[in-house]
Design a protein around this motif. Sequence first.
Motif, PDB file in Angstrom:
ATOM      1  N   LEU A   1     -11.575   2.154   1.542  1.00 20.47           N
ATOM      2  CA  LEU A   1     -10.758   3.280   1.974  1.00 20.47           C
ATOM      3  C   LEU A   1     -11.386   3.812   3.251  1.00 20.47           C
ATOM      4  O   LEU A   1     -12.458   4.424   3.224  1.00 20.47           O
ATOM      5  CB  LEU A   1     -10.691   4.373   0.911  1.00 20.47           C
ATOM      6  N   GLN A   2     -10.745   3.520   4.374  1.00 18.62           N
ATOM      7  CA  GLN A   2     -11.192   4.038   5.653  1.00 18.62           C
ATOM      8  C   GLN A   2     -10.600   5.427   5.846  1.00 18.62           C
ATOM      9  O   GLN A   2      -9.379   5.590   5.806  1.00 18.62           O
ATOM     10  CB  GLN A   2     -10.736   3.114   6.789  1.00 18.62           C
ATOM     11  N   MET A   3     -11.464   6.403   6.033  1.00 18.97           N
ATOM     12  CA  MET A   3     -11.035   7.790   6.140  1.00 18.97           C
ATOM     13  C   MET A   3     -11.379   8.310   7.527  1.00 18.97           C
ATOM     14  O   MET A   3     -12.566   8.381   7.893  1.00 18.97           O
ATOM     15  CB  MET A   3     -11.714   8.640   5.064  1.00 18.97           C
ATOM     16  N   ASN A   4     -10.377   8.644   8.291  1.00 16.42           N
ATOM     17  CA  ASN A   4     -10.552   9.168   9.640  1.00 16.42           C
ATOM     18  C   ASN A   4     -10.039  10.598   9.723  1.00 16.42           C
ATOM     19  O   ASN A   4      -9.306  11.065   8.852  1.00 16.42           O
ATOM     20  CB  ASN A   4      -9.802   8.290  10.645  1.00 16.42           C
ATOM     21  N   SER A   5     -10.421  11.275  10.778  1.00 21.84           N
ATOM     22  CA  SER A   5      -9.969  12.649  11.022  1.00 21.84           C
ATOM     23  C   SER A   5     -10.178  13.512   9.783  1.00 21.84           C
ATOM     24  O   SER A   5      -9.274  14.249   9.355  1.00 21.84           O
ATOM     25  CB  SER A   5      -8.494  12.657  11.442  1.00 21.84           C
ATOM     26  N   LEU A   6     -11.351  13.439   9.229  1.00 25.34           N
ATOM     27  CA  LEU A   6     -11.622  14.152   7.976  1.00 25.34           C
ATOM     28  C   LEU A   6     -11.594  15.656   8.180  1.00 25.34           C
ATOM     29  O   LEU A   6     -11.989  16.177   9.234  1.00 25.34           O
ATOM     30  CB  LEU A   6     -12.960  13.702   7.406  1.00 25.34           C
ATOM     31  N   LYS A   7     -11.129  16.339   7.141  1.00 22.93           N
ATOM     32  CA  LYS A   7     -10.987  17.787   7.142  1.00 22.93           C
ATOM     33  C   LYS A   7     -11.809  18.371   6.003  1.00 22.93           C
ATOM     34  O   LYS A   7     -12.079  17.681   5.010  1.00 22.93           O
ATOM     35  CB  LYS A   7      -9.524  18.165   6.938  1.00 22.93           C
ATOM     36  N   PRO A   8     -12.184  19.636   6.095  1.00 23.18           N
ATOM     37  CA  PRO A   8     -12.931  20.257   4.983  1.00 23.18           C
ATOM     38  C   PRO A   8     -12.197  20.137   3.648  1.00 23.18           C
ATOM     39  O   PRO A   8     -12.853  19.977   2.605  1.00 23.18           O
ATOM     40  CB  PRO A   8     -13.063  21.710   5.431  1.00 23.18           C
ATOM     41  N   GLU A   9     -10.887  20.171   3.678  1.00 22.20           N
ATOM     42  CA  GLU A   9     -10.126  20.058   2.425  1.00 22.20           C
ATOM     43  C   GLU A   9     -10.143  18.653   1.828  1.00 22.20           C
ATOM     44  O   GLU A   9      -9.638  18.442   0.726  1.00 22.20           O
ATOM     45  CB  GLU A   9      -8.684  20.527   2.620  1.00 22.20           C
ATOM     46  N   ASP A  10     -10.733  17.698   2.525  1.00 24.20           N
ATOM     47  CA  ASP A  10     -10.922  16.367   1.956  1.00 24.20           C
ATOM     48  C   ASP A  10     -12.175  16.297   1.081  1.00 24.20           C
ATOM     49  O   ASP A  10     -12.434  15.277   0.441  1.00 24.20           O
ATOM     50  CB  ASP A  10     -11.034  15.315   3.066  1.00 24.20           C
ATOM     51  N   THR A  11     -12.952  17.360   1.057  1.00 21.16           N
ATOM     52  CA  THR A  11     -14.153  17.394   0.241  1.00 21.16           C
ATOM     53  C   THR A  11     -13.805  17.249  -1.236  1.00 21.16           C
ATOM     54  O   THR A  11     -12.997  18.016  -1.765  1.00 21.16           O
ATOM     55  CB  THR A  11     -14.919  18.703   0.473  1.00 21.16           C
ATOM     56  N   ALA A  12     -14.408  16.268  -1.881  1.00 17.40           N
ATOM     57  CA  ALA A  12     -14.108  15.978  -3.282  1.00 17.40           C
ATOM     58  C   ALA A  12     -14.989  14.816  -3.739  1.00 17.40           C
ATOM     59  O   ALA A  12     -15.662  14.167  -2.931  1.00 17.40           O
ATOM     60  CB  ALA A  12     -12.632  15.596  -3.460  1.00 17.40           C
ATOM     61  N   VAL A  13     -14.955  14.572  -5.034  1.00 21.10           N
ATOM     62  CA  VAL A  13     -15.484  13.321  -5.567  1.00 21.10           C
ATOM     63  C   VAL A  13     -14.346  12.306  -5.529  1.00 21.10           C
ATOM     64  O   VAL A  13     -13.241  12.589  -5.996  1.00 21.10           O
ATOM     65  CB  VAL A  13     -16.015  13.487  -6.995  1.00 21.10           C
ATOM     66  N   TYR A  14     -14.637  11.150  -4.962  1.00 19.51           N
ATOM     67  CA  TYR A  14     -13.637  10.103  -4.807  1.00 19.51           C
ATOM     68  C   TYR A  14     -13.887   8.991  -5.825  1.00 19.51           C
ATOM     69  O   TYR A  14     -15.021   8.528  -5.987  1.00 19.51           O
ATOM     70  CB  TYR A  14     -13.677   9.540  -3.386  1.00 19.51           C
TER      71      TYR A  14
ATOM     72  N   THR B   1       0.824  -1.196   0.000  1.00 16.63           N
ATOM     73  CA  THR B   1       0.000   0.000   0.000  1.00 16.63           C
ATOM     74  C   THR B   1       0.861   1.251   0.000  1.00 16.63           C
ATOM     75  O   THR B   1       2.032   1.220   0.393  1.00 16.63           O
ATOM     76  CB  THR B   1      -0.935   0.025   1.220  1.00 16.63           C
ATOM     77  N   GLY B   2       0.254   2.328  -0.432  1.00 16.21           N
ATOM     78  CA  GLY B   2       0.928   3.613  -0.421  1.00 16.21           C
ATOM     79  C   GLY B   2      -0.081   4.738  -0.295  1.00 16.21           C
ATOM     80  O   GLY B   2      -1.274   4.552  -0.603  1.00 16.21           O
ATOM     81  N   TYR B   3       0.398   5.889   0.166  1.00 13.36           N
ATOM     82  CA  TYR B   3      -0.485   7.020   0.414  1.00 13.36           C
ATOM     83  C   TYR B   3       0.193   8.319   0.005  1.00 13.36           C
ATOM     84  O   TYR B   3       1.419   8.446   0.068  1.00 13.36           O
ATOM     85  CB  TYR B   3      -0.831   7.098   1.909  1.00 13.36           C
ATOM     86  N   SER B   4      -0.625   9.289  -0.336  1.00 16.21           N
ATOM     87  CA  SER B   4      -0.105  10.626  -0.559  1.00 16.21           C
ATOM     88  C   SER B   4       0.163  11.272   0.795  1.00 16.21           C
ATOM     89  O   SER B   4      -0.382  10.867   1.833  1.00 16.21           O
ATOM     90  CB  SER B   4      -1.114  11.454  -1.344  1.00 16.21           C
ATOM     91  N   ASP B   5       0.974  12.300   0.771  1.00 16.58           N
ATOM     92  CA  ASP B   5       1.284  13.013   2.011  1.00 16.58           C
ATOM     93  C   ASP B   5       0.024  13.617   2.627  1.00 16.58           C
ATOM     94  O   ASP B   5      -0.074  13.750   3.848  1.00 16.58           O
ATOM     95  CB  ASP B   5       2.297  14.123   1.737  1.00 16.58           C
ATOM     96  N   SER B   6      -0.927  13.976   1.780  1.00 21.74           N
ATOM     97  CA  SER B   6      -2.129  14.662   2.254  1.00 21.74           C
ATOM     98  C   SER B   6      -3.038  13.765   3.096  1.00 21.74           C
ATOM     99  O   SER B   6      -3.861  14.273   3.863  1.00 21.74           O
ATOM    100  CB  SER B   6      -2.902  15.243   1.071  1.00 21.74           C
ATOM    101  N   VAL B   7      -2.908  12.438   2.951  1.00 18.96           N
ATOM    102  CA  VAL B   7      -3.813  11.541   3.685  1.00 18.96           C
ATOM    103  C   VAL B   7      -3.087  10.526   4.562  1.00 18.96           C
ATOM    104  O   VAL B   7      -3.727   9.835   5.357  1.00 18.96           O
ATOM    105  CB  VAL B   7      -4.764  10.792   2.736  1.00 18.96           C
ATOM    106  N   ARG B   8      -1.782  10.439   4.428  1.00 20.50           N
ATOM    107  CA  ARG B   8      -1.034   9.442   5.194  1.00 20.50           C
ATOM    108  C   ARG B   8      -1.263   9.642   6.684  1.00 20.50           C
ATOM    109  O   ARG B   8      -1.194  10.748   7.198  1.00 20.50           O
ATOM    110  CB  ARG B   8       0.452   9.526   4.867  1.00 20.50           C
ATOM    111  N   GLY B   9      -1.539   8.546   7.375  1.00 22.42           N
ATOM    112  CA  GLY B   9      -1.800   8.597   8.807  1.00 22.42           C
ATOM    113  C   GLY B   9      -3.264   8.784   9.151  1.00 22.42           C
ATOM    114  O   GLY B   9      -3.658   8.577  10.303  1.00 22.42           O
ATOM    115  N   ARG B  10      -4.076   9.163   8.169  1.00 23.91           N
ATOM    116  CA  ARG B  10      -5.514   9.357   8.412  1.00 23.91           C
ATOM    117  C   ARG B  10      -6.361   8.353   7.624  1.00 23.91           C
ATOM    118  O   ARG B  10      -7.432   7.959   8.091  1.00 23.91           O
ATOM    119  CB  ARG B  10      -5.935  10.771   8.018  1.00 23.91           C
TER     120      ARG B  10
END
Length: 125
Positions: A81-94, A58-67
């Motif tokens: 894709l488990q997404m924790n500690s979500l931030k407003p800047e995570d708003t997007a179409v996935y 697995t691999g992650y971008s810096d923007s989501v690594r650890g979350r």
Amino acid sequence: QVQLVESGGGLVQPGGSLRLSCAASGITLDFYAIGWFRQAPGKEREGISYISGSNGLTGYSDSVRGRFTISKDNAKNTVYLQMNSLKPEDTAVYYCAADRHPTSLSLVPGPYDYWGQGTQVTVSS
């Protein structure tokens, strides 16, 4: 016919969690790498995570690594894709995408052969 269907998006408050699913048909996950991408309005599509088909690297971008955490269930032919500690800047179409090279470890869209239709994630109070 290859199909990737994302689900699990929605509206969540900052600090909350969501789990996205990518259900695959027409392919077997052992033989494909799967990537998660997102695209916010007015921005380029951003690769955020991948999981290889052969050994589950697995691999992650810096923007989501650890979350965010990517995983897969080969029996269900589904990637999560488990997404924790979500931030407003995570708003997007996935989007999830499949690369026919199972050892591919890429966060750029070019190598991916098949794409889902996307699911909206909105992080707002």
